[in-house]
Design a protein around this motif. Sequence first.
Motif, PDB file in Angstrom:
ATOM      1  N   GLU A 277      -2.247  -7.977  -6.058  1.00  0.00           N
ATOM      2  CA  GLU A 277      -2.867  -6.644  -5.379  1.00  0.00           C
ATOM      3  C   GLU A 277      -2.635  -6.756  -3.859  1.00  0.00           C
ATOM      4  O   GLU A 277      -2.252  -5.615  -3.300  1.00  0.00           O
ATOM      5  CB  GLU A 277      -4.269  -6.465  -5.669  1.00  0.00           C
ATOM      6  CG  GLU A 277      -4.630  -6.278  -7.114  1.00  0.00           C
ATOM      7  CD  GLU A 277      -4.131  -5.021  -7.551  1.00  0.00           C
ATOM      8  OE1 GLU A 277      -4.451  -4.049  -7.767  1.00  0.00           O
ATOM      9  OE2 GLU A 277      -2.708  -4.920  -8.098  1.00  0.00           O
ATOM     10  N   LYS A 278      -2.600  -7.859  -3.297  1.00  0.00           N
ATOM     11  CA  LYS A 278      -2.289  -8.009  -1.720  1.00  0.00           C
ATOM     12  C   LYS A 278      -1.114  -7.893  -1.462  1.00  0.00           C
ATOM     13  O   LYS A 278      -0.712  -7.196  -0.232  1.00  0.00           O
ATOM     14  CB  LYS A 278      -2.627  -9.524  -1.387  1.00  0.00           C
ATOM     15  CG  LYS A 278      -4.312  -9.530  -1.069  1.00  0.00           C
ATOM     16  CD  LYS A 278      -4.665  -9.036   0.335  1.00  0.00           C
ATOM     17  CE  LYS A 278      -4.272  -9.908   1.410  1.00  0.00           C
ATOM     18  NZ  LYS A 278      -4.706  -9.350   2.971  1.00  0.00           N
ATOM     19  N   ILE A 279       0.073  -7.996  -2.536  1.00  0.00           N
ATOM     20  CA  ILE A 279       1.305  -7.652  -2.107  1.00  0.00           C
ATOM     21  C   ILE A 279       1.523  -6.274  -2.172  1.00  0.00           C
ATOM     22  O   ILE A 279       2.259  -5.484  -1.344  1.00  0.00           O
ATOM     23  CB  ILE A 279       2.259  -8.330  -3.313  1.00  0.00           C
ATOM     24  CG1 ILE A 279       2.252  -9.791  -3.303  1.00  0.00           C
ATOM     25  CG2 ILE A 279       3.705  -7.632  -3.281  1.00  0.00           C
ATOM     26  CD1 ILE A 279       2.810 -10.498  -4.271  1.00  0.00           C
ATOM     27  N   ARG A 280       0.716  -5.518  -2.930  1.00  0.00           N
ATOM     28  CA  ARG A 280       0.843  -4.169  -3.119  1.00  0.00           C
ATOM     29  C   ARG A 280       0.267  -3.399  -2.005  1.00  0.00           C
ATOM     30  O   ARG A 280       0.712  -2.345  -1.454  1.00  0.00           O
ATOM     31  CB  ARG A 280       0.269  -3.497  -4.415  1.00  0.00           C
ATOM     32  CG  ARG A 280      -0.019  -2.261  -4.698  1.00  0.00           C
ATOM     33  CD  ARG A 280      -0.611  -1.783  -5.936  1.00  0.00           C
ATOM     34  NE  ARG A 280      -0.744  -0.468  -6.177  1.00  0.00           N
ATOM     35  CZ  ARG A 280      -1.391   0.150  -7.249  1.00  0.00           C
ATOM     36  NH1 ARG A 280      -2.237  -0.710  -7.860  1.00  0.00           N
ATOM     37  NH2 ARG A 280      -1.414   1.562  -7.037  1.00  0.00           N
ATOM     38  N   PHE A 281      -1.074  -3.688  -1.427  1.00  0.00           N
ATOM     39  CA  PHE A 281      -1.741  -2.975  -0.514  1.00  0.00           C
ATOM     40  C   PHE A 281      -1.902  -3.696   0.843  1.00  0.00           C
ATOM     41  O   PHE A 281      -2.073  -3.118   1.892  1.00  0.00           O
ATOM     42  CB  PHE A 281      -3.402  -2.998  -0.897  1.00  0.00           C
ATOM     43  CG  PHE A 281      -3.706  -2.028  -2.058  1.00  0.00           C
ATOM     44  CD1 PHE A 281      -3.563  -0.713  -1.991  1.00  0.00           C
ATOM     45  CD2 PHE A 281      -3.793  -2.623  -3.383  1.00  0.00           C
ATOM     46  CE1 PHE A 281      -3.908   0.076  -3.074  1.00  0.00           C
ATOM     47  CE2 PHE A 281      -3.880  -1.928  -4.484  1.00  0.00           C
ATOM     48  CZ  PHE A 281      -4.025  -0.430  -4.256  1.00  0.00           C
ATOM     49  N   GLY A 282      -1.241  -4.921   0.913  1.00  0.00           N
ATOM     50  CA  GLY A 282      -0.989  -5.443   2.239  1.00  0.00           C
ATOM     51  C   GLY A 282      -2.574  -5.797   3.024  1.00  0.00           C
ATOM     52  O   GLY A 282      -3.525  -6.181   2.533  1.00  0.00           O
TER      53      GLY A 282
END
Length: 351
Positions: A233-238
């Motif tokens: 999810e961090k890859i998606r939302f930064g």
Amino acid sequence: MNPFIANLRTAFLTTLVWLMIGILMAVALVLSNLTNWERALIFAIPPAIIFSFVSASAYYVCRSLPIKKRRFLLVCGLFGGTSFISGLIFSLICGGWNVIISFLHEARFGIPFTYPIAVFIIISGSLFYLLSLLAYDVLIAFDNVRYAERREAESEVLAREAELQVLRTQINPHFLFNSLNSISALTAIDANAARNMTIELAQFFRLTLSLSERQKITLAEEIALCKHFLTIEKIRFGQKLQIQMDINPDTESCLLPPMLLQPLLENAIKHGIRDLVDGGTIHLTSKIRAPWLFISIENPIDVVPSLAIGTGTGLKNLSARIQSLYGDKSRVESQRNPHSFRVEIALPLER
């Protein structure tokens, strides 16, 4: 083999019972003035113990006629006939034993095998066998009750496992579909990020497969599983997605069902972080207040409710799983404030 005398303990108890029966039979012979104490005991006890092996057949007689199929005349005929035949067998045993001891000891210990004694022995043997039939009937009834209770407990366990499996199948595809949609969206924007997300997704499901076979895992293992999810999810939302974990080291060895926290983190992102322009921080905490383990997840929410209102499936599944495993010994509470949403789980403390 008769299961009630199949082990040493029950066989010893059965022999002891028939020893007492032999003594009672000797008492009856003496009180009837048929012989003296010495002859009565020597005459009665060995045949009674030998007859105990004959009486073991009463178990198979009872099993041959289940209670549901019994009729009064049929029961009277079967039980009465087998008891009378057993009484005759008992008289033969007693007569044979009387001949043996009379021959070995020159009639010192034998007794006159008169008609009254013969009738007494046949009636006694018939009554002994009838009592054996009734005793085995009661034991079989209790055994059937225990078997039914055991089958019911096994059925409840199977039903619970089936329910848990259904709940898991509801959770895993939900996360998989969301992840695949994210990868699809990133493919056109950032191919490298899509590749990293695919790798993390593979690692996540590899770990999920190894842990899902177990009914319970440690909190440390669950946190490791969640970190793979959060990396995706961090890859998606930064930078929009921040995570703060306050995990008490004493709680890391505590046990809980697998895949318990990931759906809550997914909800926190979907219904909280995603709707905020600047994102926010999800707080995951754990603590112990014996005899309970407390885990909470809190996330910020938009003041203006999103149009994409959740159906509450994640919380319902979570509550159902915990209820199925722990019953009333667990608790799931959720609280919505103007700026945050908090879920707290209380589980029995297990290590």
